[in-house]
Enzyme design. Structure first.
Site, PDB file in Angstrom:
ATOM      1  N   GLY B  19      35.822  27.370  33.058  1.00 19.88           N
ATOM      2  CA  GLY B  19      34.550  26.721  32.752  1.00 19.88           C
ATOM      3  C   GLY B  19      34.634  25.907  31.472  1.00 19.88           C
ATOM      4  O   GLY B  19      34.156  24.767  31.408  1.00 19.88           O
ATOM      5  N   PHE B 119      59.844  35.855  33.092  1.00 18.93           N
ATOM      6  CA  PHE B 119      58.987  36.778  33.845  1.00 18.93           C
ATOM      7  C   PHE B 119      59.543  36.906  35.248  1.00 18.93           C
ATOM      8  O   PHE B 119      60.262  36.011  35.712  1.00 18.93           O
ATOM      9  CB  PHE B 119      57.583  36.196  33.957  1.00 18.93           C
ATOM     10  N   HIS B 242      48.266  46.721  41.013  1.00 19.37           N
ATOM     11  CA  HIS B 242      49.419  47.241  40.285  1.00 19.37           C
ATOM     12  C   HIS B 242      49.533  48.722  40.609  1.00 19.37           C
ATOM     13  O   HIS B 242      48.519  49.418  40.598  1.00 19.37           O
ATOM     14  CB  HIS B 242      49.228  47.081  38.780  1.00 19.37           C
ATOM     15  N   HIS B 353      43.811  44.256  40.336  1.00 18.88           N
ATOM     16  CA  HIS B 353      44.080  43.401  39.186  1.00 18.88           C
ATOM     17  C   HIS B 353      43.624  41.959  39.339  1.00 18.88           C
ATOM     18  O   HIS B 353      43.002  41.397  38.438  1.00 18.88           O
ATOM     19  CB  HIS B 353      45.580  43.449  38.912  1.00 18.88           C
TER      20      HIS B 353
HETATM   21  C1  LIG Z   1      44.353  42.829  31.908  1.00 16.84           C
HETATM   22  C2  LIG Z   1      44.621  41.447  32.440  1.00 16.84           C
HETATM   23  C3  LIG Z   1      45.683  40.706  31.956  1.00 16.84           C
HETATM   24  C4  LIG Z   1      45.948  39.421  32.448  1.00 16.84           C
HETATM   25  N1  LIG Z   1      47.011  38.719  31.942  1.00 16.84           N
HETATM   26  C5  LIG Z   1      47.280  37.479  32.409  1.00 16.84           C
HETATM   27  C6  LIG Z   1      48.381  36.718  31.883  1.00 16.84           C
HETATM   28  O1  LIG Z   1      49.087  37.173  30.992  1.00 16.84           O
HETATM   29  N2  LIG Z   1      48.610  35.486  32.367  1.00 16.84           N
HETATM   30  C7  LIG Z   1      47.834  34.933  33.348  1.00 16.84           C
HETATM   31  O2  LIG Z   1      48.097  33.808  33.750  1.00 16.84           O
HETATM   32  N3  LIG Z   1      46.774  35.622  33.848  1.00 16.84           N
HETATM   33  C8  LIG Z   1      46.477  36.875  33.411  1.00 16.84           C
HETATM   34  N4  LIG Z   1      45.410  37.567  33.925  1.00 16.84           N
HETATM   35  C9  LIG Z   1      44.487  36.896  34.855  1.00 16.84           C
HETATM   36  C10 LIG Z   1      43.576  35.914  34.087  1.00 16.84           C
HETATM   37  O3  LIG Z   1      43.229  36.474  32.852  1.00 16.84           O
HETATM   38  C11 LIG Z   1      42.279  35.602  34.827  1.00 16.84           C
HETATM   39  O4  LIG Z   1      42.552  35.286  36.158  1.00 16.84           O
HETATM   40  C12 LIG Z   1      41.562  34.410  34.188  1.00 16.84           C
HETATM   41  O5  LIG Z   1      41.394  34.624  32.819  1.00 16.84           O
HETATM   42  C13 LIG Z   1      40.230  34.099  34.838  1.00 16.84           C
HETATM   43  O6  LIG Z   1      39.605  33.044  34.123  1.00 16.84           O
HETATM   44  P1  LIG Z   1      38.276  32.346  34.614  1.00 16.84           P
HETATM   45  O7  LIG Z   1      37.985  31.217  33.701  1.00 16.84           O
HETATM   46  O8  LIG Z   1      38.381  32.059  36.057  1.00 16.84           O
HETATM   47  O9  LIG Z   1      37.157  33.479  34.505  1.00 16.84           O
HETATM   48  P2  LIG Z   1      36.735  34.484  33.306  1.00 16.84           P
HETATM   49  O10 LIG Z   1      37.526  34.319  32.085  1.00 16.84           O
HETATM   50  O11 LIG Z   1      36.641  35.805  33.938  1.00 16.84           O
HETATM   51  O12 LIG Z   1      35.280  33.957  32.959  1.00 16.84           O
HETATM   52  C14 LIG Z   1      34.189  34.112  33.829  1.00 16.84           C
HETATM   53  C15 LIG Z   1      32.949  33.589  33.140  1.00 16.84           C
HETATM   54  O13 LIG Z   1      31.871  33.593  34.050  1.00 16.84           O
HETATM   55  C16 LIG Z   1      30.727  34.151  33.454  1.00 16.84           C
HETATM   56  N5  LIG Z   1      29.899  34.708  34.522  1.00 16.84           N
HETATM   57  C17 LIG Z   1      30.279  35.503  35.551  1.00 16.84           C
HETATM   58  N6  LIG Z   1      29.227  35.767  36.329  1.00 16.84           N
HETATM   59  C18 LIG Z   1      28.160  35.120  35.806  1.00 16.84           C
HETATM   60  C19 LIG Z   1      26.789  34.991  36.160  1.00 16.84           C
HETATM   61  N7  LIG Z   1      26.258  35.601  37.231  1.00 16.84           N
HETATM   62  N8  LIG Z   1      25.988  34.256  35.379  1.00 16.84           N
HETATM   63  C20 LIG Z   1      26.473  33.646  34.280  1.00 16.84           C
HETATM   64  N9  LIG Z   1      27.754  33.713  33.901  1.00 16.84           N
HETATM   65  C21 LIG Z   1      28.580  34.445  34.657  1.00 16.84           C
HETATM   66  C22 LIG Z   1      31.265  35.167  32.473  1.00 16.84           C
HETATM   67  O14 LIG Z   1      30.321  35.435  31.470  1.00 16.84           O
HETATM   68  C23 LIG Z   1      32.489  34.411  31.952  1.00 16.84           C
HETATM   69  O15 LIG Z   1      32.086  33.534  30.935  1.00 16.84           O
HETATM   70  C24 LIG Z   1      45.128  38.862  33.459  1.00 16.84           C
HETATM   71  C25 LIG Z   1      44.062  39.608  33.947  1.00 16.84           C
HETATM   72  C26 LIG Z   1      43.814  40.893  33.468  1.00 16.84           C
HETATM   73  C27 LIG Z   1      42.701  41.692  34.072  1.00 16.84           C
END
Ligand SMILES: Cc1cc2nc3c(=O)[nH]c(=O)nc-3n(C[C@H](O)[C@H](O)[C@H](O)COP(=O)(O)OP(=O)(O)OC[C@H]3O[C@@H](n4cnc5c(N)ncnc54)[C@H](O)[C@@H]3O)c2cc1C
Lengths: 86, 587
Positions: B19, B119, B242, B353
């Site tokens: 976003g 990796f 995992h 995960h």
């Molecule tokens: C422990 C862990 C470690 C990880 N490590 C890695 C890594 O090393 N490398 C890698 O590439 N990936 C990694 N991942 C995966 C990666 O972190 C995620 O897939 C990625 O950060 C998702 O980003 P995003 O922008 O899609 O969503 P997010 O960062 O999850 O953001 C979602 C946003 O939506 C908002 N939101 C949700 N629902 C609503 C709603 N109804 N109304 C208003 N706002 C809402 C939230 O507030 C948030 O701001 C990891 C995941 C985990 C769980």
């Protein structure tokens, strides 16, 4: 909204314990359920203050990877960790 | 009282990496951008990503984007769309440099270049030697990226609606998405945000499973919004687990623990992997280890009073090895279990995960759905990017370090296409009350008073059901039973009532709205898993152990209406290079 208002509003506090990392969700919400109500007014203020820090910093403190310079927060971190084990 | 309206050129639902990268592109081009996030933006789940982001910079070992593309296609078990994958792997390189210029403090080599780690799943020369492709900012890459993007957005004057909860999309009579209904969590008041284009970037939905690495906020809200707006979800059966999560809690115990010589035992103290994988033992592939663990538990050989987990033993390695080589695991055990892993065995269970599936999009992040003219018609005004979307670059399985890449590349692509779309459609379309009505009805449903089951109980049942019937152990009978139970639960949800109807900061109401979303994505996952009768990537079926390219090299589409399943072809033709045909998976 002042810190005092937040301290007295458990719902609002609960939402501030919603974080970007599962570890923090578990530790902070766990403490809210078992520990927070035992805190003094001062302690509650410290908890609100702790919640204002960035996730990564709170994570490092709670996981024992670094130690807060502020003595009150240091004590609080110990209490939160202890509440998790209960 | 009439609901207030606000107007913006673009509405971004979600302030994670996807976003924020989209918003930045738009705000920098002087569009009026609204960014809505249910938690403060820097508390988005992206902050949890510690490992890093992939790009073929070739700073440590030889590399190029085409090899990265090969690895990603292969990792996807040939279900990824090769045009999107080519685009992502090419864009990876400028994306990382752009982050570097924006101030993300990447770890560096002595020569000043960005350091890159090796990796699993990374190769040189199309399946040859190990490559080193992951760029990291120490062990806090997600945090660094999120903070940098947030600060830049503040500077570019994106308008943030912090602690606002997105309820549903608003579509007009022609099906164009013209905004969303959101709820101010603090005041409890609804607000309509009208927009010329809307991006869903709400992240994953790990919370649908009882044991997950995902934070509480990952409830699949945006995916469910898409479903309710009539858009199907794609490839929802592909969910990455995992094998070793802390039982009952979810956080990850890294594979390093078994790499160092740790092994699993059941409740009888037996080293059970000897029976399932006599040669590879505890280092067998993730799905084999995870399914073996669950089989032990299902057959009554679990550990603990409820026999609901198995144990990971490290005590034979000695305190020095455990504490020095596995400090992260040591910390987790101390804090969450009150044990020392050098002395006590760790209770473990497979943990959910990452979601490969989601809202179907094209490589411009435009949402596409089946319509009159084919399976991939653009839904006007609607975009999706990040973990909630399925573009599909991960196909049946995601490679480590590719999801941060995905959110950045396609977040930005969304921004670029929204600029074009808004230039071509410069006026807001007319929004009438009846367009808002369905979204409002969903919110008001939770105002019903009286006795009823609690949200908590229903949610716990859902998560347990998903784990038992659609976790790592998948076969027709178990899943069909799961579908019946889930339909019954869906009926039960109608009887769930809130006891607290206060307005300000009513977190119970938010959790109820999240429960609706979890139900919808849960059904999408279970139905898709039941229908795919093959094993591919993360979806592994006991009753159909082979990959079946003849019948199943296609994407699944689940629609909420009648819980219908459709399918569409995989895009196997890349943008400029030759396509990679499916090969047997040997590692
Ligand atoms: C422990 C862990 C470690 C990880 N490590 C890695 C890594 O090393 N490398 C890698 O590439 N990936 C990694 N991942 C995966 C990666 O972190 C995620 O897939 C990625 O950060 C998702 O980003 P995003 O922008 O899609 O969503 P997010 O960062 O999850 O953001 C979602 C946003 O939506 C908002 N939101 C949700 N629902 C609503 C709603 N109804 N109304 C208003 N706002 C809402 C939230 O507030 C948030 O701001 C990891 C995941 C985990 C769980």
């Amino acid at each position: 909204m002042s810190a005092t208002d937040i301290e007295q509003d458990p719902q609002r506090l609960r939402w501030q314990c919603r974080r970007g990392m599962l570890e923090l969700d578990l530790l902070l919400n766990g403490f809210l359920d078992a520990g927070y109500s035992d805190l003094s007014k001062q302690g509650r203020g410290d908890f609100v203050r702790l919640l204002a820090y960035q996730d990564q910093i709170i994570y490092d403190w709670l996981m024992g990877q670094s130690i807060p310079a502020d003595a009150a927060l240091r004590d609080l971190v110990g209490l939160i960790r202890a509440a998790m084990k209960r | 009282m009439p609901i207030p309206h606000r107007r913006f050129d673009a509405l971004i639902l979600g302030a994670g990496g996807a976003g924020l990268n989209a918003a930045l592109r738009l705000a920098s081009a002087d569009l009026r951008v609204a960014v809505v996030s249910k938690v403060f933006p820097t508390r988005s789940h992206t902050v949890a990503a510690q490992g890093g982001v992939n790009a073929a910079l070739a700073n440590v070992l030889p590399d190029n984007w085409h090899w990265h593309m090969f690895d990603t296609v292969k990792g996807s078990d040939y279900l990824g769309d090769q045009d999107a994958i080519e685009y992502m792997c090419r864009e990876a390189i400028p994306t990382v440099y752009e982050l570097e210029h924006a101030g993300v403090p990447f770890s560096r080599l002595d020569n000043g270049k960005i350091y890159q780690r090796a990796f699993g799943g990374q190769s040189q020369d199309f399946g040859g030697d190990q490559a080193a492709r992951t760029c990291a900012a120490a062990d806090r890459t997600g945090h660094a990226i999120l903070h940098t993007l947030y600060q830049q957005n503040v500077r570019a004057r994106s308008h943030f609606f912090d602690e606002y909860f997105g309820i549903d999309l608003i579509r007009d009579d022609e099906g164009v998405v013209i905004g969303a209904l959101v709820l101010d969590i603090e005041s409890g008041e609804p607000l309509v945000i009208e927009s010329k284009a809307t991006l869903i970037a709400t992240g994953g939905y790990g919370q649908v499973f009882r044991t997950t690495t995902n934070a509480f906020i990952n409830t699949g809200d945006g995916m469910a919004m898409a479903l309710r707006a009539g858009v199907p979800l794609q490839d929802m059966e592909f969910y990455q687990f995992h094998p070793t999560g802390v039982a009952g809690k979810g956080m990850l115990i890294t594979e390093g623990a078994r790499g160092e010589g740790g092994f699993l035992v059941n409740g009888d103290g037996e080293r059970f992997m000897e029976r399932y994988a006599p040669r590879a033992l505890d280092l067998a592939s993730r799905d084999v280890v995870a399914r073996s663990m669950v089989t032990e538990i299902r057959e009554g050989r679990g550990a603990g009073p409820n026999k609901d987990h198995v144990l990971l033993k490290l005590d034979h390695l000695g305190a020095e090895v455990v504490h020095q080589r596995l400090p992260g695991i040591t910390d987790i055990c101390r804090v969450f279990l009150g044990i020392d892993p050098a002395k006590d065995a760790i209770p473990v269970f497979p943990t959910a995960h990452y979601a490969m599936g989601g809202i179907p999009t094209d490589p411009h992040a435009r949402v596409v759905a089946p319509a009159r003219h084919g399976p991939e018609e653009v839904v006007p005004g609607l975009y999706a990017a990040g973990e909630c979307a399925c573009v599909s670059v991960h196909g049946a399985n995601r490679l480590g370090g590719n999801s941060l890449l995905d959110i950045l590349v396609f977040g930005r692509a969304a921004g670029t296409d929204i600029l074009r779309f808004v230039a071509e459609n410069p006026n807001h379309r007319t929004m009438r009350d009846e367009h808002i009505e369905p979204a409002l009805a969903r919110m008001q449903r939770w105002e019903r008073k009286g006795e009823g089951e609690s949200v908590h109980a229903a949610k716990a049942d859902l998560r347990k059901l998903m784990e038992d019937h659609c976790g790592v152990f998948r076969e027709r009978e178990t899943m069909a039973e799961g579908v019946d139970k889930l339909k019954a639960l869906r009926d039960r949800i109608d009887g769930v009532r809130l006891q607290d109807h206060s307005k300000t900061f009513n977190t119970a109401r938010i959790e109820a709205l999240e429960l609706d979303n979890l139900m919808d994505v849960g059904m999408a996952t279970l139905m898709s898993a039941l229908h795919r009768e093959e094993s591919r990537g993360a979806h592994s079926r006991v009753d159909f152990p082979q990959r079946d390219d003849e019948q199943w090299m296609k994407h699944s589409l689940y629609s909420r209406e009648d819980d219908r399943m459709d399918f569409k072809p995989v895009r196997t033709k890349p943008l400029t290079v030759e396509s990679f045909p499916p090969k047997a998976r040997v590692y």
